[in-house]
Design a protein around this motif. Sequence first.
Motif, PDB file in Angstrom:
ATOM      1  N   LYS A  64      42.550  16.883 -15.692  1.00  0.00           N
ATOM      2  CA  LYS A  64      43.327  16.273 -14.613  1.00  0.00           C
ATOM      3  C   LYS A  64      44.307  15.238 -15.152  1.00  0.00           C
ATOM      4  N   ASP A  65      43.901  14.521 -16.218  1.00  0.00           N
ATOM      5  CA  ASP A  65      44.763  13.496 -16.825  1.00  0.00           C
ATOM      6  C   ASP A  65      45.704  14.069 -17.882  1.00  0.00           C
ATOM      7  N   HIS A  66      45.694  15.403 -18.068  1.00  0.00           N
ATOM      8  CA  HIS A  66      46.571  16.095 -19.025  1.00  0.00           C
ATOM      9  C   HIS A  66      46.345  15.617 -20.457  1.00  0.00           C
ATOM     10  N   LEU A  67      45.091  15.307 -20.791  1.00  0.00           N
ATOM     11  CA  LEU A  67      44.764  14.884 -22.147  1.00  0.00           C
ATOM     12  C   LEU A  67      44.239  16.028 -23.010  1.00  0.00           C
ATOM     13  N   THR A  68      43.693  17.059 -22.390  1.00  0.00           N
ATOM     14  CA  THR A  68      43.140  18.191 -23.137  1.00  0.00           C
ATOM     15  C   THR A  68      44.231  19.198 -23.481  1.00  0.00           C
ATOM     16  N   ASN A  69      44.315  19.565 -24.764  1.00  0.00           N
ATOM     17  CA  ASN A  69      45.265  20.573 -25.215  1.00  0.00           C
ATOM     18  C   ASN A  69      44.542  21.919 -25.228  1.00  0.00           C
ATOM     19  N   LEU A  70      44.697  22.686 -24.149  1.00  0.00           N
ATOM     20  CA  LEU A  70      43.945  23.926 -23.990  1.00  0.00           C
ATOM     21  C   LEU A  70      44.331  24.986 -25.018  1.00  0.00           C
ATOM     22  N   ARG A  71      45.619  25.104 -25.307  1.00  0.00           N
ATOM     23  CA  ARG A  71      46.065  26.105 -26.283  1.00  0.00           C
ATOM     24  C   ARG A  71      45.441  25.844 -27.651  1.00  0.00           C
ATOM     25  N   LEU A  72      45.460  24.585 -28.053  1.00  0.00           N
ATOM     26  CA  LEU A  72      44.892  24.216 -29.347  1.00  0.00           C
ATOM     27  C   LEU A  72      43.378  24.424 -29.354  1.00  0.00           C
ATOM     28  N   ALA A  73      42.717  24.065 -28.259  1.00  0.00           N
ATOM     29  CA  ALA A  73      41.266  24.208 -28.175  1.00  0.00           C
ATOM     30  C   ALA A  73      40.833  25.659 -28.340  1.00  0.00           C
ATOM     31  N   VAL A  74      41.525  26.570 -27.658  1.00  0.00           N
ATOM     32  CA  VAL A  74      41.176  27.992 -27.735  1.00  0.00           C
ATOM     33  C   VAL A  74      41.372  28.517 -29.154  1.00  0.00           C
ATOM     34  N   LEU A  75      42.446  28.111 -29.814  1.00  0.00           N
ATOM     35  CA  LEU A  75      42.706  28.553 -31.178  1.00  0.00           C
ATOM     36  C   LEU A  75      41.629  28.048 -32.142  1.00  0.00           C
ATOM     37  N   LEU A  76      41.312  26.761 -32.062  1.00  0.00           N
ATOM     38  CA  LEU A  76      40.360  26.172 -32.999  1.00  0.00           C
ATOM     39  C   LEU A  76      38.927  26.648 -32.762  1.00  0.00           C
ATOM     40  N   GLU A  77      38.617  27.079 -31.551  1.00  0.00           N
ATOM     41  CA  GLU A  77      37.269  27.566 -31.262  1.00  0.00           C
ATOM     42  C   GLU A  77      36.939  28.830 -32.049  1.00  0.00           C
ATOM     43  N   VAL A  78      37.955  29.573 -32.473  1.00  0.00           N
ATOM     44  CA  VAL A  78      37.704  30.761 -33.291  1.00  0.00           C
ATOM     45  C   VAL A  78      36.939  30.360 -34.554  1.00  0.00           C
ATOM     46  N   GLY A  79      37.388  29.269 -35.200  1.00  0.00           N
ATOM     47  CA  GLY A  79      36.715  28.801 -36.400  1.00  0.00           C
ATOM     48  C   GLY A  79      35.343  28.224 -36.124  1.00  0.00           C
ATOM     49  N   THR A  80      35.193  27.449 -35.036  1.00  0.00           N
ATOM     50  CA  THR A  80      33.922  26.773 -34.778  1.00  0.00           C
ATOM     51  C   THR A  80      32.813  27.741 -34.360  1.00  0.00           C
ATOM     52  N   VAL A  81      33.142  28.759 -33.595  1.00  0.00           N
ATOM     53  CA  VAL A  81      32.122  29.706 -33.157  1.00  0.00           C
ATOM     54  C   VAL A  81      31.557  30.482 -34.339  1.00  0.00           C
ATOM     55  N   ALA A 152      50.353  19.356 -36.679  1.00  0.00           N
ATOM     56  CA  ALA A 152      50.600  19.720 -38.078  1.00  0.00           C
ATOM     57  C   ALA A 152      49.379  20.432 -38.675  1.00  0.00           C
ATOM     58  N   ASN A 153      49.580  21.089 -39.823  1.00  0.00           N
ATOM     59  CA  ASN A 153      48.488  21.655 -40.646  1.00  0.00           C
ATOM     60  C   ASN A 153      47.497  22.505 -39.850  1.00  0.00           C
ATOM     61  N   VAL A 154      48.001  23.464 -39.101  1.00  0.00           N
ATOM     62  CA  VAL A 154      47.129  24.305 -38.273  1.00  0.00           C
ATOM     63  C   VAL A 154      46.120  25.113 -39.099  1.00  0.00           C
ATOM     64  N   PRO A 155      46.518  25.762 -40.219  1.00  0.00           N
ATOM     65  CA  PRO A 155      45.522  26.510 -41.015  1.00  0.00           C
ATOM     66  C   PRO A 155      44.401  25.607 -41.542  1.00  0.00           C
ATOM     67  N   LEU A 156      44.742  24.399 -41.998  1.00  0.00           N
ATOM     68  CA  LEU A 156      43.729  23.460 -42.470  1.00  0.00           C
ATOM     69  C   LEU A 156      42.780  23.083 -41.337  1.00  0.00           C
ATOM     70  N   GLY A 157      43.324  22.890 -40.146  1.00  0.00           N
ATOM     71  CA  GLY A 157      42.489  22.575 -38.990  1.00  0.00           C
ATOM     72  C   GLY A 157      41.486  23.678 -38.702  1.00  0.00           C
ATOM     73  N   LEU A 158      41.916  24.937 -38.779  1.00  0.00           N
ATOM     74  CA  LEU A 158      41.019  26.071 -38.555  1.00  0.00           C
ATOM     75  C   LEU A 158      39.920  26.114 -39.610  1.00  0.00           C
ATOM     76  N   PHE A 159      40.290  25.831 -40.853  1.00  0.00           N
ATOM     77  CA  PHE A 159      39.319  25.830 -41.956  1.00  0.00           C
ATOM     78  C   PHE A 159      38.251  24.759 -41.734  1.00  0.00           C
ATOM     79  N   VAL A 160      38.683  23.564 -41.359  1.00  0.00           N
ATOM     80  CA  VAL A 160      37.745  22.469 -41.100  1.00  0.00           C
ATOM     81  C   VAL A 160      36.848  22.796 -39.916  1.00  0.00           C
ATOM     82  N   MET A 161      37.386  23.464 -38.910  1.00  0.00           N
ATOM     83  CA  MET A 161      36.609  23.785 -37.720  1.00  0.00           C
ATOM     84  C   MET A 161      35.472  24.764 -38.017  1.00  0.00           C
ATOM     85  N   PHE A 162      35.644  25.606 -39.026  1.00  0.00           N
ATOM     86  CA  PHE A 162      34.564  26.507 -39.421  1.00  0.00           C
ATOM     87  C   PHE A 162      33.358  25.687 -39.878  1.00  0.00           C
ATOM     88  N   PHE A 163      33.610  24.655 -40.688  1.00  0.00           N
ATOM     89  CA  PHE A 163      32.525  23.793 -41.157  1.00  0.00           C
ATOM     90  C   PHE A 163      32.001  22.906 -40.026  1.00  0.00           C
TER      91      PHE A 163
END
Length: 272
Positions: A64-81, A152-163
């Motif tokens: 509601k406060d427009h603080l959550t970045n949904l596009r980024l969250a969905v992308l990074l969840e690939v690594g975390t799951v 910035a550094n989207v591939p690095l973010g995905l790598f970190v999210m795996f861990f």
Amino acid sequence: MYSILLLVISVFGGFLGALLGLGGGVIVVSALTLFFGVDIRYAIAASLISIIATSSGAAASFLKDHLTNLRLAVLLEVGTVFGAIAGFFISSYIQSKWLFFLFGGFLLFSAISMLKKKGDSRAEVNHPWSEKLNLGGKFNNEVGELVHYHVANVPLGLFVMFFAGIFSALLGIGSGIFKVMAMDGAMKIPMKISSATSNFMIGVTATASAGAYLMKGDIRPEIACPVSLGIIIGSFVGARVMPKMPADKIRKIFVVVLVAVAIQMVMKGFKA
């Protein structure tokens, strides 16, 4: 009395979890193991259930406060799951005392990294993947000013999210600490956006791990129920407070919580 005390601690954990993007697992796991003498594996399982509750309680307010970045969250969840699934298989081969040491060491490392950092990191330009996927965004800060930010550094973010996913399954903390650090540090996203987006993501990550712990029979209803109820109440309050707080204050609270819990968990590891 046991359930009431557990409920009160869980409300506090949910408040900090929503405020800092940690999911409340840091407080819950520590309280269950240090004060209630619960086996760490049962504590982790209950924490994972509570993390799902935290995410549900805080996500609506942050959206509601427009603080959550949904596009980024969905992308990074690939690594975390994928990381959470890997962490579940690894957890069967690690003794409880090493989980305490791993938990404490990870928190101390996180605290030192956050303490060295002053103010928000702001990416000056989008990474090519961010540009193509339109991951940048905007939000209103605590004084009502409209702030635009890049990713910035989207591939690095995905790598970190795996861990981060591996830590979620091993430690039952929703890996919110790791996620906030990755977005705030590696991807140079403002602290408030990192916390809100982490809150949204941790529910998905914890769900991937909680199902596996349910199959193992590690989820105890007498522990998970009061914890989840308290977490929902606390996370609702924390989500209302966070948008009004300066980023520096959130960072300082973050560091204090990490250091206090890390010391306790390392001491517990020596006693195990």
